[in-house]
Design a protein around this motif. Structure first.
Motif, PDB file in Angstrom:
ATOM      1  N   ASP A 116      37.589  28.897  36.470  1.00 18.68           N
ATOM      2  CA  ASP A 116      37.698  29.313  37.862  1.00 18.68           C
ATOM      3  C   ASP A 116      36.447  30.083  38.290  1.00 18.68           C
ATOM      4  OD1 ASP A 116      40.220  28.211  38.025  1.00 18.68           O
ATOM      5  OD2 ASP A 116      41.251  30.098  37.608  1.00 18.68           O
ATOM      6  N   GLY A 117      36.116  29.982  39.561  1.00 25.47           N
ATOM      7  CA  GLY A 117      34.914  30.605  40.096  1.00 25.47           C
ATOM      8  C   GLY A 117      34.826  32.108  39.898  1.00 25.47           C
ATOM      9  N   LYS A 118      35.951  32.802  39.957  1.00 29.03           N
ATOM     10  CA  LYS A 118      35.905  34.264  39.836  1.00 29.03           C
ATOM     11  C   LYS A 118      35.530  34.726  38.433  1.00 29.03           C
ATOM     12  CE  LYS A 118      40.912  34.670  39.265  1.00 29.03           C
ATOM     13  NZ  LYS A 118      42.124  35.193  39.893  1.00 29.03           N
ATOM     14  N   TYR A 119      35.522  33.805  37.476  1.00 38.66           N
ATOM     15  CA  TYR A 119      35.171  34.163  36.104  1.00 38.66           C
ATOM     16  C   TYR A 119      33.717  33.846  35.765  1.00 38.66           C
ATOM     17  CZ  TYR A 119      40.275  34.022  35.730  1.00 38.66           C
ATOM     18  OH  TYR A 119      41.617  34.208  35.928  1.00 38.66           O
ATOM     19  N   ARG A 120      33.081  32.996  36.533  1.00 37.12           N
ATOM     20  CA  ARG A 120      31.733  32.520  36.198  1.00 37.12           C
ATOM     21  C   ARG A 120      30.711  33.636  36.087  1.00 37.12           C
ATOM     22  NH1 ARG A 120      32.737  28.096  40.191  1.00 37.12           N
ATOM     23  NH2 ARG A 120      33.635  26.471  38.896  1.00 37.12           N
ATOM     24  N   THR A 149      40.034  41.618  31.850  1.00 33.74           N
ATOM     25  CA  THR A 149      41.030  40.552  31.990  1.00 33.74           C
ATOM     26  C   THR A 149      40.364  39.235  32.355  1.00 33.74           C
ATOM     27  OG1 THR A 149      42.706  42.147  32.664  1.00 33.74           O
ATOM     28  CG2 THR A 149      43.109  39.849  33.252  1.00 33.74           C
ATOM     29  N   ARG A 150      39.440  39.269  33.300  1.00 34.19           N
ATOM     30  CA  ARG A 150      38.758  38.036  33.724  1.00 34.19           C
ATOM     31  C   ARG A 150      37.905  37.449  32.605  1.00 34.19           C
ATOM     32  NH1 ARG A 150      37.044  38.946  40.071  1.00 34.19           N
ATOM     33  NH2 ARG A 150      39.170  39.188  40.830  1.00 34.19           N
ATOM     34  N   LEU A 151      37.267  38.292  31.827  1.00 36.40           N
ATOM     35  CA  LEU A 151      36.484  37.808  30.693  1.00 36.40           C
ATOM     36  C   LEU A 151      37.398  37.131  29.676  1.00 36.40           C
ATOM     37  CD1 LEU A 151      33.733  37.587  29.311  1.00 36.40           C
ATOM     38  CD2 LEU A 151      34.127  39.855  28.336  1.00 36.40           C
TER      39      LEU A 151
END
Length: 165
Positions: A116-120, A149-151
Motif C-alpha cells: 500500500d502507498g502509505k507504507y512505501r 506498525t506501518r513498517l
C-alpha cells in the motif's frame, strides 16, 4: 559533515553546494517514490535545493539537516501532486513519462508496488536512507507507534506477496 553544514548556514555557497551534492541521491529516491517519474522528481529536487538555500539560516539544529531537507522535499512533492490533482479535475492529463530501463530500479519499483502507498515512504526512509523510527515519525508527522506498525505491515505485505508467487 557538521563543519560543512556550519559553513553552509553561515553563507558559504561552496559548502552548501557540497551538501546538496552529497544528498542528491537521497532526495531522488524519496521524490521518485512519491511522484513516480523522473521529471517531477527533478522539479521537486530543484525546488527543494532553492528552498534550502533561501532558508538554511533558519536551521535550528544542525544535526537534523537531512531531516529538515527531506521534510522540505516531501512538502514540494505534495505540492506537485496537488497540482496534478487539480489538472485532473479540470480535465487535463499530465504528460506520461518514459519508464526507467534500470533492472534494479524496475525490481525495486515492483517490490514497492506490492504494498500500500502509505507504507512505501517508510520503507524507503528506513531501508534506503537509514533514518531511525523517531526521525521517520518526525518527517511524516506521525506517531512513532504508527510508523512501527506501518513498517511491520509493509514487511508482512511484501512477505505475503513473495510467498504467493
Amino acid at each position: 559533515m557538521q563543519k560543512i553544514i556550519d559553513k553552509a548556514v553561515q553563507g558559504d555557497v561552496e559548502a552548501f553546494l557540497e551538501l546538496m551534492d552529497r544528498n542528491t541521491l537521497s532526495m531522488y529516491k524519496v521524490a521518485r517514490a512519491i511522484l513516480k517519474n523522473d521529471h517531477d522528481a527533478a522539479d521537486a529536487i530543484q525546488d527543494t535545493i532553492l528552498n534550502c538555500f533561501e532558508k538554511i539560516h533558519t536551521l535550528k539544529k544542525r544535526e537534523y539537516f537531512k531531516t529538515w531537507m527531506i521534510r522540505i522535499l516531501i512538502n514540494n512533492c505534495n505540492r506537485i501532486l496537488r497540482h496534478y490533482r487539480r489538472e485532473k479535475l479540470s480535465g487535463e492529463i499530465p504528460e506520461a513519462m518514459k519508464p526507467d530501463q534500470s533492472i534494479e530500479e524496475f525490481e525495486f519499483k515492483e517490490m514497492l508496488n506490492l504494498i500500500d502507498g502509505k507504507y512505501r515512504l517508510i520503507l524507503i526512509f528506513y531501508y534506503l536512507e537509514g533514518f531511525t523510527l523517531p526521525e521517520i515519525a518526525e518527517l511524516l508527522e506521525l506517531n512513532i507507534n504508527t510508523v512501527k506498525t506501518r513498517l511491520s505491515r509493509a514487511r508482512e505485505q511484501i512477505r505475503t506477496a513473495y510467498q504467493e508467487e
